[in-house]
Design a protein around this motif. Structure first.
Motif, PDB file in Angstrom:
ATOM      1  N   MET A   2     -23.408  26.396 -50.454  1.00 45.26           N
ATOM      2  CA  MET A   2     -23.615  27.453 -51.441  1.00 45.26           C
ATOM      3  C   MET A   2     -23.243  28.816 -50.874  1.00 45.26           C
ATOM      4  N   ASP A   3     -23.591  29.043 -49.590  1.00 46.68           N
ATOM      5  CA  ASP A   3     -23.198  30.302 -48.940  1.00 46.68           C
ATOM      6  C   ASP A   3     -21.685  30.435 -48.912  1.00 46.68           C
ATOM      7  N   ALA A   4     -20.990  29.339 -48.561  1.00 50.06           N
ATOM      8  CA  ALA A   4     -19.533  29.383 -48.464  1.00 50.06           C
ATOM      9  C   ALA A   4     -18.885  29.608 -49.831  1.00 50.06           C
ATOM     10  N   GLU A   5     -19.396  28.919 -50.853  1.00 45.44           N
ATOM     11  CA  GLU A   5     -18.844  29.088 -52.193  1.00 45.44           C
ATOM     12  C   GLU A   5     -19.030  30.526 -52.674  1.00 45.44           C
ATOM     13  N   ARG A   6     -20.217  31.073 -52.452  1.00 47.82           N
ATOM     14  CA  ARG A   6     -20.477  32.459 -52.854  1.00 47.82           C
ATOM     15  C   ARG A   6     -19.611  33.432 -52.049  1.00 47.82           C
ATOM     16  N   ASP A   7     -19.496  33.180 -50.738  1.00 46.53           N
ATOM     17  CA  ASP A   7     -18.692  34.061 -49.891  1.00 46.53           C
ATOM     18  C   ASP A   7     -17.234  34.073 -50.339  1.00 46.53           C
ATOM     19  N   SER A   8     -16.691  32.902 -50.691  1.00 48.06           N
ATOM     20  CA  SER A   8     -15.276  32.844 -51.071  1.00 48.06           C
ATOM     21  C   SER A   8     -15.026  33.611 -52.366  1.00 48.06           C
ATOM     22  N   VAL A   9     -15.980  33.531 -53.303  1.00 51.12           N
ATOM     23  CA  VAL A   9     -15.842  34.281 -54.559  1.00 51.12           C
ATOM     24  C   VAL A   9     -15.996  35.772 -54.302  1.00 51.12           C
ATOM     25  N   ASP A  10     -17.021  36.145 -53.529  1.00 53.99           N
ATOM     26  CA  ASP A  10     -17.248  37.571 -53.244  1.00 53.99           C
ATOM     27  C   ASP A  10     -16.059  38.187 -52.521  1.00 53.99           C
ATOM     28  N   LEU A  11     -15.462  37.423 -51.619  1.00 54.53           N
ATOM     29  CA  LEU A  11     -14.299  37.905 -50.867  1.00 54.53           C
ATOM     30  C   LEU A  11     -13.144  38.229 -51.805  1.00 54.53           C
ATOM     31  N   LYS A  12     -12.880  37.336 -52.748  1.00 60.34           N
ATOM     32  CA  LYS A  12     -11.777  37.546 -53.684  1.00 60.34           C
ATOM     33  C   LYS A  12     -12.100  38.645 -54.692  1.00 60.34           C
ATOM     34  N   LYS A  13     -13.371  38.814 -55.002  1.00 58.03           N
ATOM     35  CA  LYS A  13     -13.755  39.930 -55.881  1.00 58.03           C
ATOM     36  C   LYS A  13     -13.422  41.265 -55.215  1.00 58.03           C
ATOM     37  N   ILE A  14     -13.747  41.367 -53.920  1.00 52.48           N
ATOM     38  CA  ILE A  14     -13.460  42.608 -53.199  1.00 52.48           C
ATOM     39  C   ILE A  14     -11.948  42.829 -53.109  1.00 52.48           C
ATOM     40  N   GLU A  15     -11.201  41.755 -52.822  1.00 57.16           N
ATOM     41  CA  GLU A  15      -9.743  41.871 -52.769  1.00 57.16           C
ATOM     42  C   GLU A  15      -9.189  42.300 -54.129  1.00 57.16           C
ATOM     43  N   PHE A  16      -9.781  41.811 -55.208  1.00 58.02           N
ATOM     44  CA  PHE A  16      -9.357  42.175 -56.556  1.00 58.02           C
ATOM     45  C   PHE A  16      -9.469  43.679 -56.804  1.00 58.02           C
ATOM     46  N   MET A  17     -10.410  44.325 -56.111  1.00 60.46           N
ATOM     47  CA  MET A  17     -10.654  45.756 -56.327  1.00 60.46           C
ATOM     48  C   MET A  17      -9.847  46.654 -55.396  1.00 60.46           C
ATOM     49  N   GLU A  18      -9.052  46.072 -54.491  1.00 58.12           N
ATOM     50  CA  GLU A  18      -8.372  46.877 -53.470  1.00 58.12           C
ATOM     51  C   GLU A  18      -7.405  47.906 -54.055  1.00 58.12           C
TER      52      GLU A  18
END
Length: 715
Positions: free
Chosen positions: A611-627
């Motif tokens: 669950m940590d990994a799944e959440r981390d992967s989504v959060d990571l791409k969310k931040i990249e989306f905002m770059e």
């Protein structure tokens, strides 16, 4: 009673001092030829945290030494909580100064200490039983001839010192994997050796590879597993069906699978029959994975190690090889498949009522009529003129019956006390190079609810059956919340004019569901849901059935996803043995009594990591989306308040921080009891749920940091 259970019982009830190994042999009259086996049992019980061995080599149950066993759950602050092995025990707060070298997810014994946290227990780590974080992933910061690895996982609060001889040609700024060579001690960082260089931290794909390494899961299956699956057939032969005369032939029964459009591991199918004007028979048909994954085989060992499939933003790390997960075990349309079936007969009562009048659990073989998607089912239920309604005209009547059954089951479940949180899920769409191009909210409509209700129905029937038979089993449990946390929650919601029923004598889940219903659609919905969720325990796997508080159910299991969850596969094996023979032998019960606590603990740990990994992967791409959106303005809602700032969630579900130092119109102070910031001079208040306008000021993927500037409060 098994030797393990008898030993633990007597150490708790009959033995009044710690014993040496020789004294245990004498006390329990262990013959010489049995002493090695008994020594192995003692060692196993020590590893599982059920027995403690002190520095003098004396044995006893942990509670006699004033110790509590469990797993460490660390927070980003450096403090932690012990999640006890016994799901009936309360979590224990551990200050960072009392960690004594323990790290996130380590299995430990904790000794209670004086607490200044009201009624909450506090403790210090007395002994570390099992280390989990043997490899750490992060960015390398190099200083002259040595370096520090900065962990990607913010729960691992210690930077890892890398001495000169252990750098192994890694360069500053690279994403690396380090093996721990020296564990942390009080006031001393762990030491490590670089064993893999993933690449420059900004290289495409490195971010997700880092998350995979952090889980320490291999990308490929071992050769011995690939060798074993060569002997597994690609289809179910008629000869194999006829050979298994205990398996009910349901190939003429109309049934379908209903999943997301991109799902490939189809492990559940559903059917419905109208037995008379008031009685519906629901069929839940689950892939019989245990038929192919035999106990103690290489395939089984690998499935146990992984414990769960992991759904990262750009890939799936499966529990089982594709030949099984997408092939012979997947309930693909118009092919024969072995299944375990739960039939449940419901009597409809009046306009909304429903009751179970009978059930049956059986081995089966099915042939699914259609592979339906949630979108297709939703269109059939909503639009009488839809193209899907014509395409699947042979199953429209059944879907309408299923929807009526869904409505009644869902209504009844919430009346009983199940809790319904209204949190939003998001799907990240990626381009071919793995860059995020869109964030789409997932809707939980009638089609999704239909499968949810039917799976819950099957899971609770199976758990109740095994509990009634008094057989060893693996349950999905959710402990009742701490009374002091519920009282704190009640004090908090008083600020909004709400009150929690029965808080002095133990809260019923129905009382919490009533609060959720009352706040639905209000400004304070977000804050009250968030604080309520923080006040509850986490669901885990256990060999002890203590019920599931969040669902308001006294018996619950995970049975419906054996392709992707090892506890479900374990449950299938036990159920199949029980219904085939009618009972389990005493020897088999002893074996399960010994193994199930370890399986439950391991699967709970792997689930949290996944669950940590799944959440981390989504959060990571969310931040990249905002770059590329620095300087852009958005409207959002305050989703969290802390002493250091305000978290704001945008409409696209991205969350960023407004630092308190950047609130320039006043000095603001955090009121911990009311979860709000209040201005010293203006008395302006910011609460969770307030709508605001922000500007994006900083995006830092390495630090998982997204900073906003607060422009104005909108209401």
């Amino acid at each position: 009673m098994s030797a393990r259970s008898e030993l633990l019982r007597r150490l708790r009830e009959d033995v009044h001092r710690p014993l040496s190994k020789d004294e245990i042999f004498e006390e329990f009259e262990i013959a010489k030829d049995q002493q090695q086996m008994f020594s192995d049992l003692l060692q196993d019980l020590i590893k599982s945290g059920q027995i403690f061995k002190n520095s003098q080599g004396l044995y006893g149950v942990p509670e006699k030494f004033n110790l509590i066993g469990g797993r460490i759950e660390k927070t980003a602050s450096g403090n932690a909580f012990l999640i006890p092995d016994d799901p009936e025990k309360d979590d224990i707060y551990i200050a960072s100064a009392n960690m004594n070298g323990a790290m996130h997810n380590d299995k430990v014994f904790v000794r209670p200490v004086h607490s200044d946290r009201g009624k909450s227990q506090a403790g210090e780590v007395a002994e570390i039983i099992e280390r989990v974080n043997k490899k750490i992933v992060g960015n390398l910061e190099k200083y002259k001839n040595y370096g520090f690895l900065i962990p990607d996982n913010n729960r691992i609060c210690n930077d890892v010192f890398i001495p000169p001889e252990a750098l192994n040609k890694a360069e500053n700024g690279q994403k690396v994997v380090a093996k721990i060579t020296r564990w942390p001690e009080k006031n001393r960082n762990p030491e490590g050796e670089i064993i893999e260089i993933l690449g420059d931290k900004d290289d495409p794909g490195v971010d997700i590879e880092a998350i995979i390494r952090q889980l320490d899961l291999p990308g490929e299956f071992p050769d011995k597993v690939l060798t074993q699956i060569k002997n597994i057939p690609d289809e179910v032969s008629e000869a194999r069906v006829k050979k298994d005369d205990e398996r009910k032939d349901l190939r003429d029964l109309k049934l379908v699978t209903i999943d997301g459009a991109d799902a490939k591991d189809l492990d559940d199918a559903v059917s419905i029959e109208k037995l008379d004007s008031e009685v519906y028979r629901l069929g839940v048909h689950i892939a019989d994975v245990s038929h192919y994954v035999t106990e103690d085989s290489p395939l089984d060992s690998e499935a146990y190690s992984r414990a769960t499939s992991i759904y990262l933003v750009d890939r799936v790390i499966p529990m089982l090889p594709e030949k099984l997960s997408n092939g012979i075990c997947s309930l693909n349309p118009r092919v024969d498949r072995f299944t375990m079936t739960v039939f449940i007969d419901y009597r409809l009562q009046g306009k909304n009522g429903i009751e179970i009048i009978d059930h049956d659990i059986t081995k089966s073989v099915i042939n699914s009529n259609h592979r339906l998607t949630y979108d297709a089912v939703q269109n059939i239920l909503e639009d009488k003129e839809s193209q899907e309604r014509q395409q699947y005209s042979d199953f429209v009547e059944e879907l309408e019956m299923m929807n009526e059954l869904r409505r009644r089951l869902r209504r009844h479940r919430f009346e009983e006390g199940s809790m319904d949180f209204n949190f939003t899920e998001v799907k990240v769409e990626l381009d071919e190079e793995g860059h995020p191009i869109d964030l789409k909210k997932r809707r939980h409509r009638e089609a999704e609810q239909l499968i949810e209700e039917f799976m819950i129905a099957a899971n609770r029937i199976v758990a109740a059956e095994m509990s009634w038979r008094d057989m060893p089993f693996i349950y999905r449990v959710h402990e009742e919340p701490d009374l002091d946390r519920m009282q704190q929650f009640n004090e908090f919601i008083h600020n909004f004019g709400y009150s929690l029923k029965g808080v002095k004598n133990g809260v019923h889940p129905r009382a919490l569901q009533e609060i959720l219903e009352d706040v639905r659609g209000t400004k304070e919905e977000k804050i009250i849901e968030t604080v309520m969720l923080r006040s509850l325990k986490k669901a885990v796997y256990s060999d002890k059935n203590i019920g599931h508080f969040g669902l308001g159910i006294s018996h619950y299991s995970h049975f419906t996803s054996p392709i992707r969850r090892y506890p479900d596969l374990t449950a299938h094996r036990i159920i199949k043995e029980t219904i085939t023979e009618g009972y389990l032998s005493e020897e088999r019960q002893d074996e399960l009594d010994s193994e199930l606590p370890k399986i439950a603990d391991h699967c709970s740990l792997q689930e949290r990591r996944a669950m940590d990994a799944e959440r981390d992967s989504v959060d990571l791409k969310k931040i990249e989306f905002m770059e590329d959106k620095i300087g852009d303005e958005f409207e959002g809602i305050i989703s969290g308040i802390t002493g250091f700032g305000i978290f704001v969630e945008l409409e696209n579900t991205v969350e960023g921080l407004v630092h308190i130092k950047n609130l320039r119109d006043d000095y603001y102070h955090y009121d911990e009891e009311k979860y709000h910031l209040i201005g010293e001079r203006t008395k302006k208040i910011y609460r969770i749920g307030d709508q605001v306008k922000i500007k994006v000021t900083k995006v830092n993927r390495d630090e998982r940091q997204l900073d906003f500037e607060l422009l104005e409060k909108l209401d």
